[in-house]
Write an enzyme that holds these catalytic residues in place. Sequence first.
Site, short mmCIF file in Angstrom:
data_model
loop_
_atom_site.label_atom_id
_atom_site.label_comp_id
_atom_site.label_asym_id
_atom_site.label_seq_id
_atom_site.Cartn_x
_atom_site.Cartn_y
_atom_site.Cartn_z
N HIS A 17 14.45 2.47 -1.21
CA HIS A 17 14.50 1.24 -0.59
C HIS A 17 15.95 0.61 -0.63
O HIS A 17 16.40 0.26 0.22
CB HIS A 17 13.61 0.72 -1.34
N LYS A 41 -4.71 -2.08 -0.66
CA LYS A 41 -4.11 -1.17 -1.33
C LYS A 41 -4.24 -1.81 -2.69
O LYS A 41 -4.19 -2.82 -3.32
CB LYS A 41 -2.49 -1.21 -1.08
N ARG A 90 11.09 9.50 6.07
CA ARG A 90 11.36 10.46 5.24
C ARG A 90 10.98 11.91 5.73
O ARG A 90 11.67 12.98 5.44
CB ARG A 90 10.73 10.47 3.90
N SER A 127 7.23 5.04 -3.56
CA SER A 127 6.68 4.28 -4.72
C SER A 127 5.32 5.08 -5.18
O SER A 127 5.01 4.64 -6.52
CB SER A 127 6.44 2.96 -4.07
#
Length: 150
Positions: A17, A41, A90, A127
Site C-alpha cells: 500500500h 468483512k 498484483r 493484508s
Amino acid sequence: MKKAIFPGTFDPFTIGHASLVRRGLAIVDEIVISIGVNDTKKNYFTLEKRIDMVRELYAGESRVSVQSYDCLTVDFAKEVGADFIIRGIRSVNDFEYEKTIADMNRKISGIETFVLFTEPEYTHISSTIVRELMRYNHDISDFVPEGLKI
C-alpha cells in the site's frame, strides 16, 4: 490540482500500500487514503485504529490525508473533490476485478481509475496474509511500512 483517493480497508496497511501511495504522488498532487467501511468483512483492527495508524504514518506528508467513508467509492471521491481513484493490481485476478469496477465507476461518475501494477517484490503481500501472521504472533515487520505502529 490533481487529487485522487486510494480506497481500501487497509487491515493492516502494508508496504505494498505504501508503495502505491509513493508512486501515486508522482502522478497526482494529493492523495486521500480512503478507509472504507465494509460490514461484510471481519476486521482485525477497528476502523478508528486503522485510521490512527495510517494518519500517524503519514503525519509528515502534507499531500496525504486519511479519511473513512461508508458509501459508494465514487460518491466519496466526489465528496472530497477527487477526480481519480488509485488502485493496485498484483495478479490477473485483481485485474479482472478492478477493470470491471473501474468501468462501472467511469460510467456512473466520469471518475477515472489509475491502475498501478504492484512492484514485483510486493506481489506476495496482502493484508489477509499479514493478519494471518499476526494471529500466530509472527513477526510482520518485513510486510508493513517502517514506522507503522500496530
